[in-house]
Design an enzyme around this catalytic site. Structure first.
Site, PDB file in Angstrom:
ATOM      1  N   TYR A   1      18.036  13.266  44.170  1.00 49.91           N
ATOM      2  CA  TYR A   1      16.859  12.915  43.776  1.00 49.91           C
ATOM      3  C   TYR A   1      16.670  11.578  44.298  1.00 49.91           C
ATOM      4  O   TYR A   1      17.087  10.815  44.081  1.00 49.91           O
ATOM      5  CB  TYR A   1      16.441  12.983  42.337  1.00 49.91           C
ATOM      6  CG  TYR A   1      15.335  12.853  41.787  1.00 49.91           C
ATOM      7  CD1 TYR A   1      14.650  14.138  41.422  1.00 49.91           C
ATOM      8  CD2 TYR A   1      14.403  11.781  41.471  1.00 49.91           C
ATOM      9  CE1 TYR A   1      13.650  14.283  40.884  1.00 49.91           C
ATOM     10  CE2 TYR A   1      13.247  11.701  41.025  1.00 49.91           C
ATOM     11  CZ  TYR A   1      12.828  12.904  40.723  1.00 49.91           C
ATOM     12  OH  TYR A   1      11.412  12.930  39.942  1.00 49.91           O
TER      13      TYR A   1
ATOM     14  N   TYR B   1       6.922  15.306  47.576  1.00 48.38           N
ATOM     15  CA  TYR B   1       7.360  15.119  46.240  1.00 48.38           C
ATOM     16  C   TYR B   1       6.748  15.990  45.355  1.00 48.38           C
ATOM     17  O   TYR B   1       5.723  16.017  45.027  1.00 48.38           O
ATOM     18  CB  TYR B   1       7.097  13.525  45.873  1.00 48.38           C
ATOM     19  CG  TYR B   1       7.497  13.011  44.735  1.00 48.38           C
ATOM     20  CD1 TYR B   1       8.724  13.143  43.986  1.00 48.38           C
ATOM     21  CD2 TYR B   1       6.475  12.885  43.728  1.00 48.38           C
ATOM     22  CE1 TYR B   1       8.996  12.586  42.904  1.00 48.38           C
ATOM     23  CE2 TYR B   1       6.655  12.379  42.507  1.00 48.38           C
ATOM     24  CZ  TYR B   1       7.913  12.374  42.019  1.00 48.38           C
ATOM     25  OH  TYR B   1       8.346  11.939  40.631  1.00 48.38           O
TER      26      TYR B   1
END
Length: 405
Positions: free
Chosen positions: A300, A358
Site C-alpha cells: 500500500y 488510487y
C-alpha cells in the site's frame, strides 16, 4: 500455528471500471461504478450476479471519504434476490486486504457462498480527503494537530517520514526510488494514469508539498471502482479462472503505534514505522512463511516513505535499513527475467497507488490475484506467493497472502 482457514477459500473474480482523474467520473455515481465493477468481477468469475449473497466491506462501508455503501441499494441496483452476509471492518483504507479475511469468515461459517469486496471512489471537490480533514470540527484530538497545520494525510505522514530520516539517516533519494521503480511498471498498462518514464531530475523538480514529501511522493487522486469475489475452494474449481487461494489474512495493530491519521503520540521506534509489525508477525505466523518466501509484494503506497517502512515492518530488511535496501534497486521488476533485481522481491508490479490508480488499495488485491493466476501484465516468473498490504491508516491495518493453486 497455521491459520485454521488456510487454503480453504479463494478469490475467483476481479472487476473494475476505468480509472478517472479526480472528479472526472461525474455524472456517474458511486452505485453506478460499484455495480459495473461487480458485474465485471462476476463475468471474470463466470458466475451470475444473482449468485452473490455476501458483502464484505472495509473502511466502515465507506465509499470514498463521504459516501457510504448501502447493501440494500446495491441489491436493488443489481437485482440480487437475497443477501445472507453483510459485514465491514472498521477504520479506513488499511482494511482492504483484511476484508478478504472477513469474507473468508463468512464463507467458512456457511453464512454465504459468493462474497463481494469492493471500493468505489469519486472525489468531487467537497469529497477530497484533505478537504474532509480540514473541515473537521475541533475536538480534543485534532485541536493539537490543526493549529500546527497538520490538516491533511500528507502533512501527517510527513512527520513520520521526517522522524525516520532523523533516526536512521534515511534519504529523500530512497523515497524517489520508490516512485521511480513503481512508475517503471506502468508504461505497458493501458489503464494507468501515470505512464510516462520518470527521471530522478523530474522527481527532484516535483514541488514540495509537505516537507519532505514532494508531489510525486503522494498517491494519485482518482475515481473508479474495483470489486473482487471470494468463495470456497470447492466452488472455486467451477469458476472460469484459476483460483487465487487465500493462504493467510490478518488485520489489527498495536496501541503503541497509535492511530496515525489523528494522533502523533507514538514513542520511538513505533513512530518511525508503518504500524504494520503486529499484523506482519501475525500473517507470517499464520502462513509459516517469511518475506523471503514472497515472489511479489503489493505494498500500500499512499505515500512513498510508507513503502520503505512497510518493507522494514514485514522483514524484507532490518529496521533502519530500508534506505539501503530501496536504493540497491531491490524493489524493481526486471521484465527480461521476470524476477526482481539484486535479489529483491518486485514491489507493485502494477504501479500501485502512486502511478496506476488510487482506489484505496483495491488495485493491489487485483494485481495479487493476477500474479498468482499467471496472467499479470508484468508477470513475475513462477509466482507462487503474493503479499498484499493495506495501510498505514487508522487502525486496523491488514495483510493478505495469496497462493497459486
Amino acid at each position: 500455528m497455521a491459520w485454521v482457514n488456510q487454503d480453504k477459500c479463494a478469490i475467483v473474480g476481479v472487476g473494475a471500471t476505468d480509472y478517472y482523474v479526480r472528479g472526472k467520473s461525474w455524472p456517474r455515481t458511486i452505485n453506478d461504478m460499484a455495480a459495473e465493477a461487480i458485474m465485471n468481477a462476476c463475468a471474470d468469475a463466470g458466475i451470475s450476479h444473482k449468485q452473490i449473497d455476501g458483502f464484505s466491506y472495509y473502511s466502515t462501508a465507506g465509499a470514498g471519504y463521504l459516501d457510504k455503501f448501502d447493501t440494500a441499494s446495491l441489491m436493488e441496483t443489481l437485482g440480487m434476490p437475497h443477501i445472507s452476509w453483510s459485514a465491514t471492518l472498521t477504520s479506513g483504507g488499511g482494511g482492504c486486504p483484511g476484508a478478504i479475511g472477513l469474507a473468508t469468515a463468512g464463507l467458512m461459517n456457511e453464512d454465504c457462498t459468493y462474497t463481494v469486496t469492493l471500493m468505489a471512489l469519486q472525489q468531487l471537490p467537497q469529497h477530497r480527503l484533505g478537504v474532509v480533514f480540514g473541515a473537521a470540527a475541533p475536538n480534543p484530538e485534532n485541536s493539537f494537530l490543526q493549529p500546527s497545520g497538520l490538516v491533511g494525510p500528507g502533512h501527517l505522514m510527513s512527520v513520520l517520514a521526517r522522524r525516520h530520516m532523523h533516526l536512521y539517516g534515511t534519504t529523500q533519494d530512497a523515497f524517489g526510488e520508490v516512485v521511480m521503480a513503481t512508475r517503471a511498471n506502468t508504461h505497458n498498462r493501458p489503464k494507468a494514469v501515470r505512464k510516462d518514464p520518470l527521471t530522478k531530475e523530474q522527481y527532484d523538480a516535483s514541488v514540495m508539498l509537505a516537507d519532505p514529501l514532494r508531489r510525486l511522493d503522494f498517491c494519485l487522486e482518482t475515481d473508479g471502482a474495483v470489486a473482487v469475489i471470494t468463495t470456497t475452494m470447492d466452488r472455486a474449481k467451477d469458476c472460469r479462472h484459476k483460483p487465487a487461494v487465500v493462504h493467510a489474512a490478518a488485520h489489527g495493530g498495536q496501541r503503541e503505534w497509535g492511530r496515525a491519521f489523528a494522533w502523533m503520540g507514538m514513542p520511538d521506534p513505533h513512530f518511525a514505522s508503518s504500524g504494520h509489525k503486529f499484523t506482519a508477525d501475525r500473517v507470517w505466523a499464520q502462513s509459516g512463511l517469511t518475506a523471503k518466501d514472497m515472489d511479489v509484494a503489493l505494498i500500500y503506497d499512499h505515500f512513498s516513505p510508507m513503502v520503505l517502512m512497510q518493507l522494514e515492518d514485514y522483514g524484507f530488511c532490518e529496521k533502519g535499513e530500508g534506505n539501503e535496501y530501496v536504493l540497491s534497486g531491490k524493489l524493481r521488476y526486471d521484465p527480461a527475467t521476470g524476477k526482481g533485481v539484486n535479489g529483491g522481491v518486485p514491489v507493485n508490479t502494477h504501479g500501485g497507488n502512486l502511478n496506476e490508480a488510487y482506489i484505496i488499495g483495491m488495485t493491489h488485491i487485483v494485481e495479487g490475484v493476477e500474479q498468482v493466476r499467471g496472467t499479470a501484465i508484468n508477470q513475475v516468473k513462477d509466482a507462487e506467493f503474493a503479499l498484499v498490504s493495506g495501510g498505514p491508516a487508522s487502525l486496523p491495518v491488514s495483510s493478505l497472502i495469496l497462493r497459486k493453486d
